[in-house]
Design a protein around this motif. Structure first.
Motif: not given
Length: 155
Positions: A135-143
């Motif tokens: 998932a990428e809830q914020q651009p460029g930050r992955f979980t």
């Protein structure tokens, strides 16, 4: 005198167009051959002189496929590179830490944090997002996405 892999073979005169076709097929075979091995495809003229045929010597490596995530699908269906993403992000989630950027992933994987490496990781991460693994809830930050996060490795 003919040397190399064509030594001892009977040569068939080719028209200029046929020769151009044979050379083009060889170049395409060279470009598409994994690991730069130029001997993986042999191009031989058709016995009737109509066209060139490919005679594969080795099967080409299959490209890594990322399947769409679905319930019950184990992480083991992914290649080792993609499993590294999931493992790193699962560790972060287990420690209640936030999402990772591709620069942080590159450093975690022991890679040089240079634009080429970071962009390669970003491309893979975006592919995992598109297939439902990350998932990428914020651009460029992955979980991890909700489904794969609940599996804990898919075992």
């Amino acid at each position: 005198m003919i040397r190399g892999p064509y030594a001892g073979r009977e040569t068939v005169p080719l028209s200029r167009a046929e020769l151009g076709w044979v050379i083009a097929r060889r170049r395409v075979g060279t470009v598409l051959t994994p690991d730069g091995d130029t001997a993986a495809v042999e191009v031989a003229p058709d016995p009737q002189g109509a066209d060139a045929q490919e005679v594969p010597r080795d099967a080409a490596k299959r490209k890594s496929q990322v399947p769409m995530w679905r319930e019950g699908l184990a992480w083991s269906v992914l290649s080792a590179d993609y499993q590294r993403f999931l493992t790193a992000l699962a560790d972060r989630a287990r420690l209640h830490q936030g999402p990772l950027t591709c620069q942080e992933l590159a450093a975690a994987f022991g890679m040089d944090v240079v634009p080429a490496r970071v962009e390669a990781l970003r491309s893979k991460a975006k592919r995992l997002v598109a297939r439902g693994w990350l998932a990428e809830q914020q651009p460029g930050r992955f979980t991890l996405a909700q489904g794969p996060a609940g599996q804990g490795g898919g075992s």
